[in-house]
Design a protein around this motif. Structure first.
Motif, PDB file in Angstrom:
ATOM      1  N   THR A  38       0.819  -1.211   0.000  1.00  0.00           N
ATOM      2  CA  THR A  38       0.000   0.000   0.000  1.00  0.00           C
ATOM      3  C   THR A  38       0.858   1.268   0.000  1.00  0.00           C
ATOM      4  OG1 THR A  38      -1.796  -1.108   1.123  1.00  0.00           O
ATOM      5  CG2 THR A  38      -1.721   1.269   1.376  1.00  0.00           C
ATOM      6  N   THR A  46      -6.633  -2.976  -9.972  1.00  0.00           N
ATOM      7  CA  THR A  46      -7.431  -4.102  -9.462  1.00  0.00           C
ATOM      8  C   THR A  46      -7.879  -3.852  -8.021  1.00  0.00           C
ATOM      9  OG1 THR A  46      -5.463  -5.328  -8.728  1.00  0.00           O
ATOM     10  CG2 THR A  46      -6.249  -5.758 -10.965  1.00  0.00           C
ATOM     11  N   GLY A  47      -7.128  -3.015  -7.289  1.00  0.00           N
ATOM     12  CA  GLY A  47      -7.518  -2.678  -5.917  1.00  0.00           C
ATOM     13  C   GLY A  47      -8.876  -1.993  -5.889  1.00  0.00           C
ATOM     14  N   TYR A  63     -11.546  -4.560  -5.623  1.00  0.00           N
ATOM     15  CA  TYR A  63     -11.633  -5.074  -4.241  1.00  0.00           C
ATOM     16  C   TYR A  63     -12.370  -4.068  -3.355  1.00  0.00           C
ATOM     17  CZ  TYR A  63      -8.779  -9.135  -5.195  1.00  0.00           C
ATOM     18  OH  TYR A  63      -8.345 -10.340  -5.689  1.00  0.00           O
ATOM     19  N   ARG A  64     -12.045  -2.785  -3.540  1.00  0.00           N
ATOM     20  CA  ARG A  64     -12.708  -1.746  -2.738  1.00  0.00           C
ATOM     21  C   ARG A  64     -14.206  -1.682  -3.082  1.00  0.00           C
ATOM     22  NH1 ARG A  64      -9.014   1.450  -0.072  1.00  0.00           N
ATOM     23  NH2 ARG A  64      -6.868   1.074  -0.715  1.00  0.00           N
ATOM     24  N   ARG A  72     -11.999 -13.912  -4.816  1.00  0.00           N
ATOM     25  CA  ARG A  72     -10.775 -13.621  -5.583  1.00  0.00           C
ATOM     26  C   ARG A  72     -10.864 -14.228  -6.989  1.00  0.00           C
ATOM     27  NH1 ARG A  72      -6.916 -11.175  -2.450  1.00  0.00           N
ATOM     28  NH2 ARG A  72      -5.517 -11.132  -4.226  1.00  0.00           N
ATOM     29  N   ARG A  79      -2.042  -6.403  -5.933  1.00  0.00           N
ATOM     30  CA  ARG A  79      -1.413  -7.589  -5.365  1.00  0.00           C
ATOM     31  C   ARG A  79      -1.722  -8.764  -6.269  1.00  0.00           C
ATOM     32  NH1 ARG A  79      -2.406  -3.582  -2.663  1.00  0.00           N
ATOM     33  NH2 ARG A  79      -1.811  -3.345  -0.495  1.00  0.00           N
ATOM     34  N   ASP A  80      -0.742  -9.516  -6.636  1.00  0.00           N
ATOM     35  CA  ASP A  80      -0.815 -10.787  -7.377  1.00  0.00           C
ATOM     36  C   ASP A  80      -1.136 -10.677  -8.876  1.00  0.00           C
ATOM     37  OD1 ASP A  80      -3.612 -10.678  -7.671  1.00  0.00           O
ATOM     38  OD2 ASP A  80      -4.017 -12.389  -6.393  1.00  0.00           O
TER      39      ASP A  80
HETATM   40  N1  LIG Z   1      -5.115  -7.718  -6.820  1.00  0.00           N
HETATM   41  C1  LIG Z   1      -5.445  -7.247  -5.586  1.00  0.00           C
HETATM   42  C2  LIG Z   1      -5.717  -5.900  -5.375  1.00  0.00           C
HETATM   43  C3  LIG Z   1      -6.066  -5.476  -4.121  1.00  0.00           C
HETATM   44  N2  LIG Z   1      -6.134  -6.355  -3.101  1.00  0.00           N
HETATM   45  C4  LIG Z   1      -6.524  -5.892  -1.754  1.00  0.00           C
HETATM   46  C5  LIG Z   1      -5.374  -5.332  -0.964  1.00  0.00           C
HETATM   47  C6  LIG Z   1      -5.927  -4.142  -0.255  1.00  0.00           C
HETATM   48  O1  LIG Z   1      -6.364  -4.516   1.038  1.00  0.00           O
HETATM   49  C7  LIG Z   1      -7.158  -3.758  -1.047  1.00  0.00           C
HETATM   50  C8  LIG Z   1      -7.061  -2.454  -1.798  1.00  0.00           C
HETATM   51  O2  LIG Z   1      -5.902  -2.458  -2.613  1.00  0.00           O
HETATM   52  P1  LIG Z   1      -5.025  -1.123  -2.830  1.00  0.00           P
HETATM   53  O3  LIG Z   1      -5.952  -0.087  -3.387  1.00  0.00           O
HETATM   54  O4  LIG Z   1      -4.455  -0.755  -1.490  1.00  0.00           O
HETATM   55  O5  LIG Z   1      -3.968  -1.543  -3.822  1.00  0.00           O
HETATM   56  O6  LIG Z   1      -7.463  -4.841  -1.896  1.00  0.00           O
HETATM   57  C9  LIG Z   1      -5.847  -7.672  -3.300  1.00  0.00           C
HETATM   58  O7  LIG Z   1      -5.909  -8.470  -2.337  1.00  0.00           O
HETATM   59  N3  LIG Z   1      -5.516  -8.116  -4.550  1.00  0.00           N
END
Ligand SMILES: Nc1ccn([C@H]2C[C@H](O)[C@@H](COP(=O)(O)O)O2)c(=O)n1
Ligand SMILES: Nc1ncnc2c1ncn2[C@@H]1O[C@H](COP(=O)(O)OP(=O)(O)OP(=O)(O)O)[C@@H](O)[C@H]1O
Length: 221
Positions: free
Chosen positions: A12, A34-35, A38-39, A112, A134-135
């Protein structure tokens, strides 16, 4: 698989979005955060049970990524928009009260998988893309032209996030140490032949951008 694709991962507030939008603008690529998906699911979880999110995600959520097209010296940018059941929730998804929901979504393997499917459909639509999160290197763009892993010290990331949201009192500024998932992704990316790890703690955004561009040219030639 698009002509040029770049994955950007990192903890982050390490500067992923900053780097990705600059690359997308300069190279005329689409940009997928991609975050943001998730949000959006964290927001949706206040309105529908998680079982529905696992099965009906495609009909509940529309994630329209940003498109960047270089036009002379000025990029043309169409901002991303998120629709949940037809309602624009683009601004609402950043609220700090969604932090607990965000954790539940990120830990739910069925969610996911659905999110990955949604992102795969987005990637298919574009001729070139920068995807952040992430990932993404491992799951969404394993054959990307370049995989960037961006780091910065926890103190610096916290400072950046606080400065970024000084005027947004409702937004989450929680920044913790790199998680187990962050470290696993980092190790997976390190093992990839066309990977680039950049520590942005003391590097300005322009230097991070130059390093990524250099990495892209080196791995594409
Ligand atoms: N590919 C992803 C993208 C995001 N996340 C999770 C990690 C964070 O808790 C949340 C928001 O992401 P950010 O805006 O801080 O990059 O979503 C994930 O697990 N996998
Ligand atoms: N290399 C850098 N040097 C200094 N500040 C930076 C640098 N890169 C990004 N920033 C600033 O740090 C803040 C966080 O950056 P950014 O939103 O790009 O991080 P992120 O990794 O995408 O965050 P998130 O994980 O929440 O999606 C922004 O205010 C941005 O302007």
């Amino acid at each position: 698989m698009p002509a040029v694709s770049i994955s950007i991962d990192g903890p982050t507030a390490s500067g992923k979005t900053t780097l990705a939008t600059r690359l997308a603008e300069e190279l005329g690529l689409a940009f997928l955060d991609t975050g943001v998906t998730y949000r959006s699911l964290a927001y949706a979880l206040d309105h529908v049970p998680i079982e529905r999110l696992r099965t009906d995600l495609g009909s509940l959520l529309v994630h329209q990524p940003e498109i960047h097209r270089r036009h002379g010296k000025k990029g043309i940018c169409q901002n991303h928009a998120i629709l949940f059941r037809g309602e624009d929730i683009t601004q609402e998804i950043w609220h700090a009260s969604l932090d607990a929901n965000l954790k539940s979504i990120a830990q739910d393997q069925a969610c996911r998988r659905e999110i990955l499917r949604l992102h795969q459909n987005i990637v298919e639509k574009y001729d070139g893309i920068v995807a952040v999160g992430r990932d993404v290197a491992v799951t969404l763009l394993p054959h990307a032209s370049l995989h960037v892993y961006l780091t910065a010290s926890e103190t610096m990331r916290r400072e950046r996030r606080r400065a970024q949201y000084r005027t947004h009192k409702d937004r989450s500024t929680s920044v913790g140490p790199a998680t187990e998932r962050d470290l696993q992704n980092r190790d997976a990316i390190r093992a990839m032949p066309n990977a680039l790890e950049v520590d942005s703690t003391y590097s300005p955004a322009s230097a991070v951008f130059a390093a990524a561009l250099h990495g892209l040219r080196r791995h594409s030639s």
